[in-house]
Write a protein that holds these residues in place. Structure first.
Motif, mmCIF file in Angstrom:
data_model
loop_
_atom_site.group_PDB
_atom_site.id
_atom_site.type_symbol
_atom_site.label_atom_id
_atom_site.label_comp_id
_atom_site.label_asym_id
_atom_site.label_seq_id
_atom_site.Cartn_x
_atom_site.Cartn_y
_atom_site.Cartn_z
ATOM 1 N N GLN A 49 0.685 -1.146 -0.217
ATOM 2 C CA GLN A 49 0.033 -0.127 0.168
ATOM 3 C C GLN A 49 0.958 1.249 -0.032
ATOM 4 O O GLN A 49 1.954 1.273 0.690
ATOM 5 C CB GLN A 49 -0.953 0.023 1.287
ATOM 6 C CG GLN A 49 -1.812 -1.237 1.384
ATOM 7 C CD GLN A 49 -2.649 -1.147 0.349
ATOM 8 O OE1 GLN A 49 -3.294 -0.230 -0.324
ATOM 9 N NE2 GLN A 49 -3.152 -2.364 -0.177
ATOM 10 N N ALA A 50 0.576 2.231 -0.685
ATOM 11 C CA ALA A 50 1.015 3.515 -0.638
ATOM 12 C C ALA A 50 -0.082 4.688 -0.760
ATOM 13 O O ALA A 50 -1.133 4.532 -1.392
ATOM 14 C CB ALA A 50 2.245 3.825 -1.754
ATOM 15 N N LYS A 51 0.360 5.831 -0.052
ATOM 16 C CA LYS A 51 -0.341 6.980 -0.197
ATOM 17 C C LYS A 51 -0.008 7.769 -1.370
ATOM 18 O O LYS A 51 -0.908 8.425 -1.913
ATOM 19 C CB LYS A 51 -0.632 7.634 1.028
ATOM 20 C CG LYS A 51 0.462 8.527 1.621
ATOM 21 C CD LYS A 51 0.148 9.501 2.567
ATOM 22 C CE LYS A 51 1.445 10.409 2.982
ATOM 23 N NZ LYS A 51 2.165 9.744 4.030
ATOM 24 N N SER A 52 1.043 7.681 -1.777
ATOM 25 C CA SER A 52 1.708 8.448 -2.957
ATOM 26 C C SER A 52 1.241 7.912 -4.273
ATOM 27 O O SER A 52 1.320 6.611 -4.433
ATOM 28 C CB SER A 52 3.218 8.231 -2.688
ATOM 29 O OG SER A 52 3.529 8.793 -1.616
ATOM 30 N N ASP A 79 -0.815 3.557 -8.013
ATOM 31 C CA ASP A 79 -1.297 4.751 -8.659
ATOM 32 C C ASP A 79 -0.153 5.378 -9.395
ATOM 33 O O ASP A 79 0.330 6.427 -8.992
ATOM 34 C CB ASP A 79 -1.872 5.735 -7.834
ATOM 35 C CG ASP A 79 -3.050 5.246 -6.993
ATOM 36 O OD1 ASP A 79 -4.187 5.006 -7.758
ATOM 37 O OD2 ASP A 79 -3.356 5.337 -5.846
ATOM 38 N N GLN A 102 -7.800 15.517 -5.693
ATOM 39 C CA GLN A 102 -7.257 14.440 -4.653
ATOM 40 C C GLN A 102 -5.756 14.562 -4.774
ATOM 41 O O GLN A 102 -5.062 14.057 -3.776
ATOM 42 C CB GLN A 102 -7.719 13.125 -5.095
ATOM 43 C CG GLN A 102 -7.033 12.423 -6.151
ATOM 44 C CD GLN A 102 -7.367 11.097 -6.244
ATOM 45 O OE1 GLN A 102 -7.191 10.319 -5.554
ATOM 46 N NE2 GLN A 102 -7.904 10.614 -7.527
ATOM 47 N N TRP A 103 -4.926 15.159 -5.846
ATOM 48 C CA TRP A 103 -3.671 15.045 -5.666
ATOM 49 C C TRP A 103 -2.697 16.135 -5.318
ATOM 50 O O TRP A 103 -3.210 17.423 -5.781
ATOM 51 C CB TRP A 103 -2.955 14.539 -7.209
ATOM 52 C CG TRP A 103 -3.570 13.207 -7.658
ATOM 53 C CD1 TRP A 103 -4.299 13.033 -8.722
ATOM 54 C CD2 TRP A 103 -3.314 11.964 -6.978
ATOM 55 N NE1 TRP A 103 -4.626 11.689 -8.923
ATOM 56 C CE2 TRP A 103 -4.010 11.153 -7.818
ATOM 57 C CE3 TRP A 103 -2.863 11.547 -5.801
ATOM 58 C CZ2 TRP A 103 -4.194 9.688 -7.625
ATOM 59 C CZ3 TRP A 103 -2.747 10.279 -5.624
ATOM 60 C CH2 TRP A 103 -3.635 9.253 -6.243
ATOM 61 N N LYS A 129 -5.381 15.359 0.807
ATOM 62 C CA LYS A 129 -4.798 15.361 -0.496
ATOM 63 C C LYS A 129 -3.406 14.421 -0.198
ATOM 64 O O LYS A 129 -3.197 14.150 0.573
ATOM 65 C CB LYS A 129 -3.911 16.610 -1.104
ATOM 66 C CG LYS A 129 -5.016 17.811 -1.432
ATOM 67 C CD LYS A 129 -4.445 18.836 -2.238
ATOM 68 C CE LYS A 129 -5.451 19.892 -2.651
ATOM 69 N NZ LYS A 129 -5.969 19.926 -4.003
ATOM 70 N N ARG A 130 -3.285 13.705 -1.523
ATOM 71 C CA ARG A 130 -2.267 12.574 -1.364
ATOM 72 C C ARG A 130 -1.145 13.061 -2.546
ATOM 73 O O ARG A 130 -1.427 13.785 -3.463
ATOM 74 C CB ARG A 130 -2.828 11.301 -2.178
ATOM 75 C CG ARG A 130 -3.975 10.611 -1.104
ATOM 76 C CD ARG A 130 -4.516 9.439 -1.737
ATOM 77 N NE ARG A 130 -3.640 8.626 -2.151
ATOM 78 C CZ ARG A 130 -3.964 7.340 -3.166
ATOM 79 N NH1 ARG A 130 -5.115 7.671 -3.718
ATOM 80 N NH2 ARG A 130 -3.159 6.764 -3.510
ATOM 81 N N ALA A 193 7.486 11.408 1.759
ATOM 82 C CA ALA A 193 6.112 11.291 1.930
ATOM 83 C C ALA A 193 5.611 10.297 2.989
ATOM 84 O O ALA A 193 4.687 10.092 3.340
ATOM 85 C CB ALA A 193 5.370 10.845 0.522
ATOM 86 N N ASP A 195 6.167 7.212 3.095
ATOM 87 C CA ASP A 195 5.426 5.966 2.450
ATOM 88 C C ASP A 195 6.757 5.110 2.661
ATOM 89 O O ASP A 195 7.380 4.603 1.712
ATOM 90 C CB ASP A 195 5.115 6.071 0.979
ATOM 91 C CG ASP A 195 3.964 6.066 0.896
ATOM 92 O OD1 ASP A 195 2.910 5.709 1.561
ATOM 93 O OD2 ASP A 195 3.187 6.871 0.006
#
Ligand SMILES: [Zn+2]
Length: 236
Positions: A49-52, A79, A102-103, A129-130, A193, A195
């Motif tokens: 998983q990553a939020k970036s 993503d 969202q970014w 925001k990511r 970030a 991550d």
């Protein structure tokens, strides 16, 4: 399963009039990892998983190179978007992506070449925001040209990697040279970030790719119990 870079590679292959001859072995390459079949690393493709998110702007033949590491980023970071860069044409999906609320986009480029007021060295996210890291996947002269001639990037903050961060990274990975490949730049961004798990997985996956790629090139055995393979076992 295809991802943004594999689709770009397929598109680019379809548009070539001359076959692109990758240097080295002519043995059939696995379409999933681009390494010759007997050294295929598809079984090691991790899930994390990553939020970036990552947006790769790739120079012309970059998707065709079997050593391109943007491909590895797309394997690890769900993503990931990828676009072929062109001075004259812009895929309309690119500005749409940059405008998507969202970014929070950052263009990653050395700050010494940019007006100081655009340069940031930390990732500070606005509420909800990511981060979206835009990476120029190209040689250095190509990347400079892309940066200068992409007006849709001009309004974005420039994330510049700090020398201390780069030297910490070198130490941690026993890296000897000064050149950072695109996957390493992505790993540095993931670290900024927070991550951290995705960063660790991308580093290990890059090492596994290098072992398989060089193994195929020099006919070396692969040790599935070495440090990077062992690290990835929890993620495959
Ligand atoms: Zn494979």
């Amino acid at each position: 399963m295809s991802h943004a870079v594999s689709r770009l590679r397929a598109d680019r292959l379809a548009r070539t009039t001359r076959p692109f001859i990758a240097r080295g072995s002519r043995a059939p390459r696995c379409p999933g990892c681009r390494v010759i079949d007997s050294y295929c690393l598809c079984a090691w493709k991790p899930t994390v998983q990553a939020k970036s998110a990552v947006c790769l702007l790739m120079y012309d033949t970059e998707p065709l190179k079997p050593t391109n590491t943007g491909w590895l980023i797309a394997d690890v970071i769900k993503d990931t978007e990828a676009f072929t860069w062109s001075r004259t044409e812009v895929d309309e999906r690119l500005p749409a992506l940059l405008d998507d609320p969202q970014w929070q986009p950052y263009i990653v480029f050395p700050g010494e070449f940019v007006a100081a007021e655009r340069v940031v060295t930390e990732v500070r996210l606005e509420e909800g925001k990511r981060p979206l890291f835009i990476l120029l996947d190209a040689t250095w002269p190509e990347a400079r040209k892309m940066f200068r001639k992409s007006p849709y990037l001009d309004h974005l903050p420039v994330l510049s990697l700090e020398p201390e961060q780069m030297s910490r990274y070198r130490l941690r990975r026993s890296k000897r040279d000064d050149h950072f490949c695109t996957a390493e730049v992505a790993a540095l961004c993931l670290e900024l970030a927070d991550d951290h798990q995705a960063r660790g997985v991308l580093d290990a996956y890059l090492d596994v790719f290098s072992a398989h790629y060089l193994g195929a090139k020099f006919q070396l055995p692969i040790d599935p119990d070495d440090a990077p393979h062992s690290y990835l076992k929890a993620f495959i």
